[in-house]
Every structure is written in C-alpha cells, then in structure tokens.
Design an enzyme around this catalytic site. Structure first.
Site, PDB file in Angstrom:
ATOM      1  N   ARG A 121      28.148  11.756 -25.335  1.00 26.01           N
ATOM      2  CA  ARG A 121      27.116  12.732 -24.959  1.00 26.01           C
ATOM      3  C   ARG A 121      26.018  12.899 -26.007  1.00 26.01           C
ATOM      4  O   ARG A 121      25.329  13.911 -26.045  1.00 26.01           O
ATOM      5  CB  ARG A 121      27.738  14.087 -24.603  1.00 26.01           C
ATOM      6  CG  ARG A 121      28.676  14.021 -23.397  1.00 26.01           C
ATOM      7  CD  ARG A 121      29.158  15.406 -22.983  1.00 26.01           C
ATOM      8  NE  ARG A 121      29.967  15.313 -21.782  1.00 26.01           N
ATOM      9  CZ  ARG A 121      31.282  15.149 -21.782  1.00 26.01           C
ATOM     10  NH1 ARG A 121      31.935  15.041 -22.943  1.00 26.01           N
ATOM     11  NH2 ARG A 121      31.953  15.085 -20.642  1.00 26.01           N
ATOM     12  N   LYS A 143      11.751   8.919 -24.896  1.00 27.26           N
ATOM     13  CA  LYS A 143      12.032   8.373 -23.572  1.00 27.26           C
ATOM     14  C   LYS A 143      12.894   7.120 -23.727  1.00 27.26           C
ATOM     15  O   LYS A 143      12.524   6.195 -24.459  1.00 27.26           O
ATOM     16  CB  LYS A 143      10.745   8.010 -22.837  1.00 27.26           C
ATOM     17  CG  LYS A 143      10.067   9.154 -22.132  1.00 27.26           C
ATOM     18  CD  LYS A 143       8.932   8.592 -21.266  1.00 27.26           C
ATOM     19  CE  LYS A 143       8.234   9.673 -20.499  1.00 27.26           C
ATOM     20  NZ  LYS A 143       7.145   9.113 -19.645  1.00 27.26           N
ATOM     21  N   GLU A 185      -1.810  -0.226 -25.403  1.00 22.62           N
ATOM     22  CA  GLU A 185      -1.312   1.142 -25.542  1.00 22.62           C
ATOM     23  C   GLU A 185      -2.140   1.939 -26.551  1.00 22.62           C
ATOM     24  O   GLU A 185      -2.228   3.164 -26.457  1.00 22.62           O
ATOM     25  CB  GLU A 185       0.165   1.134 -25.945  1.00 22.62           C
ATOM     26  CG  GLU A 185       1.114   0.652 -24.850  1.00 22.62           C
ATOM     27  CD  GLU A 185       1.327   1.675 -23.742  1.00 22.62           C
ATOM     28  OE1 GLU A 185       0.802   2.796 -23.842  1.00 22.62           O
ATOM     29  OE2 GLU A 185       2.030   1.347 -22.775  1.00 22.62           O
ATOM     30  N   LYS A 227       0.209  11.057 -29.615  1.00 20.91           N
ATOM     31  CA  LYS A 227       1.374  11.133 -28.735  1.00 20.91           C
ATOM     32  C   LYS A 227       2.352  12.188 -29.221  1.00 20.91           C
ATOM     33  O   LYS A 227       2.934  12.929 -28.410  1.00 20.91           O
ATOM     34  CB  LYS A 227       2.065   9.771 -28.641  1.00 20.91           C
ATOM     35  CG  LYS A 227       3.262   9.808 -27.701  1.00 20.91           C
ATOM     36  CD  LYS A 227       3.828   8.435 -27.385  1.00 20.91           C
ATOM     37  CE  LYS A 227       4.958   8.543 -26.377  1.00 20.91           C
ATOM     38  NZ  LYS A 227       5.534   7.228 -26.006  1.00 20.91           N
ATOM     39  N   GLU A 237       8.131  16.019 -20.067  1.00 21.94           N
ATOM     40  CA  GLU A 237       7.124  15.593 -19.096  1.00 21.94           C
ATOM     41  C   GLU A 237       7.062  16.503 -17.868  1.00 21.94           C
ATOM     42  O   GLU A 237       7.117  16.055 -16.727  1.00 21.94           O
ATOM     43  CB  GLU A 237       7.371  14.137 -18.670  1.00 21.94           C
ATOM     44  CG  GLU A 237       6.144  13.474 -18.063  1.00 21.94           C
ATOM     45  CD  GLU A 237       6.336  11.981 -17.838  1.00 21.94           C
ATOM     46  OE1 GLU A 237       6.281  11.559 -16.681  1.00 21.94           O
ATOM     47  OE2 GLU A 237       6.555  11.262 -18.825  1.00 21.94           O
ATOM     48  N   ARG A 241       2.452  15.741 -20.670  1.00 26.04           N
ATOM     49  CA  ARG A 241       2.953  14.443 -21.113  1.00 26.04           C
ATOM     50  C   ARG A 241       2.766  13.357 -20.051  1.00 26.04           C
ATOM     51  O   ARG A 241       2.674  12.178 -20.376  1.00 26.04           O
ATOM     52  CB  ARG A 241       4.430  14.542 -21.521  1.00 26.04           C
ATOM     53  CG  ARG A 241       4.948  13.244 -22.126  1.00 26.04           C
ATOM     54  CD  ARG A 241       6.301  13.375 -22.781  1.00 26.04           C
ATOM     55  NE  ARG A 241       6.717  12.088 -23.325  1.00 26.04           N
ATOM     56  CZ  ARG A 241       7.822  11.872 -24.033  1.00 26.04           C
ATOM     57  NH1 ARG A 241       8.636  12.879 -24.296  1.00 26.04           N
ATOM     58  NH2 ARG A 241       8.108  10.677 -24.471  1.00 26.04           N
ATOM     59  N   ASN A 245       0.906   8.459 -19.122  1.00 28.34           N
ATOM     60  CA  ASN A 245       1.174   7.367 -18.188  1.00 28.34           C
ATOM     61  C   ASN A 245      -0.099   6.838 -17.536  1.00 28.34           C
ATOM     62  O   ASN A 245      -0.025   6.162 -16.498  1.00 28.34           O
ATOM     63  CB  ASN A 245       2.149   7.836 -17.101  1.00 28.34           C
ATOM     64  CG  ASN A 245       3.527   8.096 -17.658  1.00 28.34           C
ATOM     65  OD1 ASN A 245       4.146   7.220 -18.233  1.00 28.34           O
ATOM     66  ND2 ASN A 245       4.010   9.321 -17.501  1.00 28.34           N
ATOM     67  N   HIS A 248      -0.070   3.512 -15.797  1.00 29.98           N
ATOM     68  CA  HIS A 248       1.306   3.043 -15.711  1.00 29.98           C
ATOM     69  C   HIS A 248       1.851   2.964 -14.288  1.00 29.98           C
ATOM     70  O   HIS A 248       2.748   2.165 -14.025  1.00 29.98           O
ATOM     71  CB  HIS A 248       2.218   3.922 -16.575  1.00 29.98           C
ATOM     72  CG  HIS A 248       2.136   3.587 -18.035  1.00 29.98           C
ATOM     73  ND1 HIS A 248       0.963   3.619 -18.732  1.00 29.98           N
ATOM     74  CD2 HIS A 248       3.090   3.194 -18.929  1.00 29.98           C
ATOM     75  CE1 HIS A 248       1.190   3.283 -19.994  1.00 29.98           C
ATOM     76  NE2 HIS A 248       2.460   3.011 -20.138  1.00 29.98           N
ATOM     77  N   HIS A 252       3.630  -0.431 -13.626  1.00 31.07           N
ATOM     78  CA  HIS A 252       5.042  -0.565 -13.267  1.00 31.07           C
ATOM     79  C   HIS A 252       5.207  -1.270 -11.926  1.00 31.07           C
ATOM     80  O   HIS A 252       6.149  -2.049 -11.738  1.00 31.07           O
ATOM     81  CB  HIS A 252       5.705   0.806 -13.236  1.00 31.07           C
ATOM     82  CG  HIS A 252       5.872   1.417 -14.590  1.00 31.07           C
ATOM     83  ND1 HIS A 252       6.290   2.727 -14.774  1.00 31.07           N
ATOM     84  CD2 HIS A 252       5.690   0.920 -15.835  1.00 31.07           C
ATOM     85  CE1 HIS A 252       6.330   2.994 -16.057  1.00 31.07           C
ATOM     86  NE2 HIS A 252       5.977   1.908 -16.726  1.00 31.07           N
ATOM     87  N   HIS A 265       4.412  -5.913 -20.639  1.00 28.98           N
ATOM     88  CA  HIS A 265       4.150  -4.523 -20.264  1.00 28.98           C
ATOM     89  C   HIS A 265       2.729  -4.109 -20.629  1.00 28.98           C
ATOM     90  O   HIS A 265       2.009  -3.498 -19.823  1.00 28.98           O
ATOM     91  CB  HIS A 265       5.165  -3.602 -20.940  1.00 28.98           C
ATOM     92  CG  HIS A 265       4.914  -2.151 -20.674  1.00 28.98           C
ATOM     93  ND1 HIS A 265       5.004  -1.587 -19.422  1.00 28.98           N
ATOM     94  CD2 HIS A 265       4.536  -1.136 -21.516  1.00 28.98           C
ATOM     95  CE1 HIS A 265       4.720  -0.298 -19.485  1.00 28.98           C
ATOM     96  NE2 HIS A 265       4.429  -0.002 -20.729  1.00 28.98           N
TER      97      HIS A 265
END
Length: 361
Positions: A121, A143, A185, A227, A237, A241, A245, A248, A252, A265
């Site tokens: 955990r 993330k 980026e 960031k 997010e 936040r 993206n 993105h 994606h 990417h």
C-alpha cells in the site's frame, strides 16, 4: 558536478525536491540519505542499465538490494511488467520502508512509481529520469501507471516521489529523436500557461537543439517549477492540473490507434498541441495565427505537427472518448484562447473533433 538547481514541491506535510544539474548520479549524498530501510530495488531498462546502473551500486553496498532491467519501450508499459517489479520486491523481501530507484525514462518512471504505490500500500520511490521528457514531465507530480489496450495510462495511481534527480549528463547519450520528443513537453508549458516562456523558446530554439547546458538547465528548471506549482495547487487533477494535458487527448489517441509503435510520446504531444490549437481557432476561441506560431516553433525544434497519413478518424475519436478528462460521456478537451491561455472546454462537439483529424484541416 555542476551547480545544482533545486525546486521544492510542498503538499501539506509532504514534500520533495527536484534537483537538476550535471553529474548528480555520481553524488550519492544527494539521494542515499533518503533511503529509510534495508531494501532497495533499482528499476531500469535494458538500454539504460549498461550506461548508468553501476553509478548507483556503490552507495547500496550496505543494503539488501537488486536491480531489474525491463525491456525498453512504451509497448512494455503493462501490468505484466509491473508484476515483474512486484516479483523482484518479493524476492528481495522488501518491507514497507523499502525504496525503488526508478532509473530511466517515462515508461520506467511510470511503472516503478505505480509498483511503489501498490507494494504494501505504498513504499518510497526516487525518480532518476534519464530522458528530457521524463525530467520535465512524467517524473514530476506523482502520476504513475500503465497502458491498457483500450487507451494510454488508464490504470494508475497518484504517488509522489521522495526525490526527483535530473542528471543532465544522461542526456548526452539520448538519441536525437528521443531528445527532441522531450522538447515538446517544454514547449507545452509555454503554450498552456506562460506566454513569456514560449517567446523565450521562439527567440533561440537552436540553443536547445544544440543541447547547450545553460539553455537546458533554464528550460528544465522553468518547466519543472511551473508544473510543481500546479501540482501543489491541485495534486489529484480536480481542476487546474488538467491544463497540463494540453494536446494530450489527441496525443493519447494517436498512440493508442498506432499501437505505440509509430510515434514517441513527445512527438504525439507536438501533433496534439497543434491540433488543439487549430480546433480552438475553428471554434472561435483563439486566433489561427497563434496555432501557426506554435507549429512554427515545433517545426524549428524538428518535431512533427501533422498526424501520420492513413489513420481512421472514427477510431481516433473513439480512443479520445476514453480519455480520463471526459465526464458523463461528453468530450472534455484542453483548448486555448491563444498562446499561454489554456482552458478546459466541456462538451466539445464530436464532429468538430473528428474534422481535426483530417491532415491540414
């Protein structure tokens, strides 16, 4: 070792540093004191391990440790690969005070962070990014996750690192195409929320193309600081936040439909930003001139600005519908009102999005 630029990320009682400089992997005093227990696992890949793994090993001599080199590439960013990390932790006898050292690019960092989030955990993870894209994006902000056949990063968790250690020396061995992908980026930060930074990048793109240390340090530190500020205000997010993206949703979808085999990417993000900017202009949110300006900068950095030919617009739109930003089955995209002014656009008309996939539309 060069002077170290340091950026602090504070999340209530939690926090960590982002350290940027040349030769940092060789200075164990920067990361070894953060390892709290008796167990450490280096997670890397088959490309990075021969280059940099040995630099970490002397500082681990007094611990129970091992290294796991996974296959390189986005195609291996799967639960099966993460299971190999958990198997390695089990064989090591790793307890809750163990630490994973994520030595590699974004794929390694995402998988190692996700494995750390889940093992007992949650155990510590130190991010040691070796690609430009990972330094300015995936290693920062917590993330973590893996891809699913239905879409990119659909399985994951928020799990902040103990430290991000960005050694500029690792960029010396980065292939040109992967280096350029990281520049996308950096441009993204200016495009979504910092028009002055975008103008700086436009003023001298050749310095970044030449991998000049001063230009790189400034760009990486600026992108990380921006960031980090967003993450501190919106860790999971729920609002702001999501702006990170920008481009993105398109990116994606491109990666998913092409099976993660055609575009890196950052290349997909470059295309996605231009598509988002052009869609913004067609919807009346922004001047088309700003989209053209963005495309010109990306072109100067030798990044693509158009989707590959022959892709099916309906398949791309279907992939976009699985984006995590969507709500109640509607398309929710990050668009802009011009350079440095991204915003969340709710319920975007699917026909306009489909039309965006037509080359030169």
């Amino acid at each position: 070792m060069s002077a170290v630029r340091e950026i602090e990320v504070r999340l209530g009682a939690r926090g960590y540093s982002i350290r940027i400089g040349r030769g940092l992997l060789d200075d164990a005093t920067l990361w070894r004191p953060l390892l709290r227990g008796r167990h450490a696992l280096i997670v890397t890949n088959t490309s990075v391990a021969p280059l940099y793994q040995a630099r970490l090993q002397p500082a681990l001599a007094d611990l129970h440790w091992r290294a796991l080199a996974l296959p390189d590439g986005e195609a291996h960013k799967t639960l099966a690969s993460v299971a190999r990390i958990w198997d390695a932790l089990a064989e090591l006898g790793a307890t809750r005070d163990a630490c994973i050292l994520a030595l590699g690019g974004g794929v390694v960092g995402d998988m190692a962070g996700f494995a750390a989030a889940c093992w007992m955990r949650g155990i510590d993870c130190v991010q040691m990014p070796t690609t430009l894209l990972a330094m300015v994006d995936s290693a920062v902000g917590g993330k973590t996750g893996v891809d699913h056949a239905a879409g990119k990063n659909l399985i994951g968790a928020f799990h902040q690192p103990r430290l991000v250690l960005a050694d500029l020396a690792t960029l010396d061995t980065l292939p040109p195409r992967e280096y350029r992908a990281g520049l996308a980026e950096i441009v993204k930060i200016g495009a979504l929320g910092d028009a002055a930074f975008l103008a700086q990048l436009e003023h001298d793109p050749m310095a970044l193309n030449a991998r000049e240390d001063a230009a790189l340090t400034h760009a990486i530190a600026h992108a990380c600081a921006y960031k980090a500020g967003v993450v501190m205000r919106d860790e999971t997010e729920q609002g702001e936040r999501a702006l990170l993206n920008f481009g993105h949703s398109f990116a994606h979808a491109l990666e998913t439909v092409t099976g993660y085999s055609t575009l890196l990417h950052g290349e997909a993000v470059a295309i996605g930003m231009v598509l988002a900017a052009r869609l913004s202009a067609r919807l009346g949110h922004a001047p088309m001139a700003d989209a053209q300006r963005l495309a010109a900068l990306l072109h100067a950095l030798d990044l693509p600005t158009q989707p590959p030919p022959g892709l099916d617009a309906d398949a791309l739109l279907a992939a976009m519908r699985l984006d995590k930003k969507n709500r109640a089955g509607t398309l929710r995209l990050i668009l802009w009102r011009g350079a440095g002014q991204a915003f969340i656009a709710a319920d975007v008309d699917a026909d306009h999005v489909r039309a965006s996939w037509v080359r030169n539309a």
